[in-house]
Design a protein around this motif. Structure first.
Motif, PDB file in Angstrom:
ATOM      1  N   ALA A 331       0.813  -1.216   0.000  1.00 13.02           N
ATOM      2  CA  ALA A 331       0.000   0.000   0.000  1.00 13.02           C
ATOM      3  C   ALA A 331       0.844   1.263   0.000  1.00 13.02           C
ATOM      4  N   ASN A 332       1.978   1.260   0.710  1.00 11.45           N
ATOM      5  CA  ASN A 332       2.780   2.486   0.779  1.00 11.45           C
ATOM      6  C   ASN A 332       3.436   2.833  -0.557  1.00 11.45           C
ATOM      7  N   LEU A 333       3.558   1.854  -1.461  1.00 10.98           N
ATOM      8  CA  LEU A 333       4.111   2.139  -2.783  1.00 10.98           C
ATOM      9  C   LEU A 333       3.047   2.630  -3.744  1.00 10.98           C
ATOM     10  N   GLN A 334       1.779   2.404  -3.414  1.00 13.43           N
ATOM     11  CA  GLN A 334       0.694   2.893  -4.256  1.00 13.43           C
ATOM     12  C   GLN A 334       0.384   4.358  -3.964  1.00 13.43           C
ATOM     13  N   ASN A 335       0.925   4.874  -2.852  1.00 17.71           N
ATOM     14  CA  ASN A 335       0.740   6.271  -2.476  1.00 17.71           C
ATOM     15  C   ASN A 335       1.768   7.111  -3.220  1.00 17.71           C
ATOM     16  N   THR A 336       1.304   8.060  -3.994  1.00 17.37           N
ATOM     17  CA  THR A 336       2.222   8.848  -4.829  1.00 17.37           C
ATOM     18  C   THR A 336       2.669  10.141  -4.174  1.00 17.37           C
ATOM     19  N   GLU A 337       2.410  10.312  -2.866  1.00 16.57           N
ATOM     20  CA  GLU A 337       2.760  11.575  -2.211  1.00 16.57           C
ATOM     21  C   GLU A 337       4.253  11.844  -2.222  1.00 16.57           C
ATOM     22  N   ASP A 338       5.049  10.761  -2.261  1.00 12.88           N
ATOM     23  CA  ASP A 338       6.498  10.977  -2.241  1.00 12.88           C
ATOM     24  C   ASP A 338       7.086  10.950  -3.650  1.00 12.88           C
ATOM     25  N   GLY A 339       6.242  11.043  -4.687  1.00 13.48           N
ATOM     26  CA  GLY A 339       6.722  10.943  -6.052  1.00 13.48           C
ATOM     27  C   GLY A 339       7.364  12.205  -6.602  1.00 13.48           C
TER      28      GLY A 339
END
Length: 412
Positions: A331-339
């Motif tokens: 799940a944490n890789l599906q979050n794009t906030e750090d992209g």
């Protein structure tokens, strides 16, 4: 492809949408509005794939799935449902469903899954190697590792947690003249203060003429550092040491004794070009979709290569197909906030390229249109690969006139 795909769905609008997706993939949709209707069609025709709704008017889709699996050569089945319960998901997997999708459907994910079933990607087995990396930073690290393998000098390995220091130590040892001798790892923080020197003596004895690997040397107390210095003269083993943090607290004489050769392993965010090959090395017979790979490259990777390995293990565990999609990732890789770091990297790279192209007298500076054409050509080349080299599909996705795109591609 000429493949026929059976859609067992009683909702007309959804069946029509699924049929459109199937036609986009050059396949032929066949629709059944009931479970029994689908079973009858399966008995009279071969299908490359079945898309099956759980909520059917005459019987549960899971019952249909059970009947499909009883066929001599059951086709792969994608299950869709509006009410995703744990029991339904578990039963669908138990009965052999390839994938399980919740309504409202993400048609893009569904289309990618259908495509990989109809044209499964072939991946060559990764070369048998122990460390992977083609980035400039890793190439420099590899050069020192090669030197260390042909030497008997002490080696200091530095890099953030999970960057591969232990693996690098194993590689150096395996290819050194002491490969037949033991590699003994000693961590001081695993021992109470009143027993740590005795534990160090025990590790030195076990290492013998092999290698003594002093892990996380930066955590050592001053008394333990002094104790090690007193023992260096009688030491028969070769010394490896490693640290995930700064060595400001390390005695100067001990630092020089340990750091004859220094290997620096970079964080994964500084070598994103290595992510595809690293990820592939952690997978068996699966490949990553372009979207999943983009998610990997957009992540900050605080746990570095170790975290990437765990992420691939997670994705492999939840994916029953041959292509890993974004929803298979943790799940944490599906979050794009750090992209945003990818955008920052792009800007830094673009700035460096512009510096190279525009350095010199004003009259030698290339025209803006020439610079833009070069950037645009690289962008279109990358995007075209994602759309299987088909300009028509790319033009539609970019909302660009097809003639305009074709002209730009010819100009490139």
């Amino acid at each position: 492809m000429n493949a026929h795909i059976l859609i067992i769905e009683d909702e007309y609008a959804l069946a029509a949408a699924l049929s459109t997706v199937v036609r986009r993939l050059d396949a032929t949709p066949v629709v059944a509005a009931s479970g029994q209707g689908g079973i009858d069609k399966l008995g009279s025709q071969n299908f490359a794939l079945v898309i099956l709704d759980v909520g059917l008017p005459d019987m549960s889709g899971l019952k249909v799935l059970e009947k499909i699996q009883a066929l001599p050569k059951p086709p792969p089945v994608l299950v869709i449902t509006a009410h995703g319960t744990l029991d339904t998901a578990l039963e669908a997997r138990r009965l052999g469903a390839r994938e399980y999708f919740l309504k409202p459907l993400n048609l893009a994910d569904l289309q990618r899954t259908i495509r990989e079933i109809l044209t499964p990607a072939k991946m060559e087995a990764p070369a048998q190697t122990t460390m992977i990396g083609s980035s400039a930073l890793m190439q420099r690290a590899f050069a020192v590792i090669a030197q260390a393998s042909g030497s008997d000098a002490p080696v200091l390995l530095q890099g953030p947690p999970g960057s591969g220091k232990n693996l690098a130590a194993e590689v150096i040892h395996r290819h050194s003249a002491r490969a037949g001798e033991p590699l003994v790892v000693f961590r001081a923080d695993e021992w109470p203060a009143d027993r740590v020197e005795a534990a160090l003596d025990d590790a030195i004895e076990k290492a013998g003429k092999g290698v003594l690997f002093l892990d996380e040397i930066s955590t050592w107390s001053k008394p333990l550092q002094a104790a090690l210095m007193h023992r260096l003269g009688a030491l028969r083993a070769r010394l490896f040491s490693a640290s995930s943090s700064e060595l400001a607290a390390l005695r100067e004489d001990l630092f020089y004794a340990l750091a004859v050769l220094q290997v620096t392993l970079p964080p994964l965010t500084e070598r994103t070009s290595d992510i595809p090959s690293l990820a592939a090395s952690f997978l068996d017979d699966r490949v990553l979709s372009a979207e999943a790979m983009a998610a990997l490259k957009a992540h900050l990777w605080p746990g570095n290569v170790r975290e990437l390995k765990a992420a691939m293990a997670h994705a492999s565990a939840v994916c029953s197909g041959s292509t890993l999609l974004p929803h298979h990732l943790p799940a944490n890789l599906q979050n794009t906030e750090d992209g945003n770091h990818l955008e920052d990297t792009m800007k830094r790279g673009l700035a460096a390229w512009l510096d190279q192209k525009t350095t010199g007298a004003d009259e030698t500076m290339p025209a803006y249109d020439d610079l833009l054409e070069t950037v645009e050509a690289a962008m279109l080349e990358t995007l075209l690969k994602r759309f299987d080299g088909k300009p028509t599909r790319l033009a539609a996705a970019l909302k660009m006139n097809r003639a305009t795109l074709r002209r730009k591609l010819k100009e490139d």
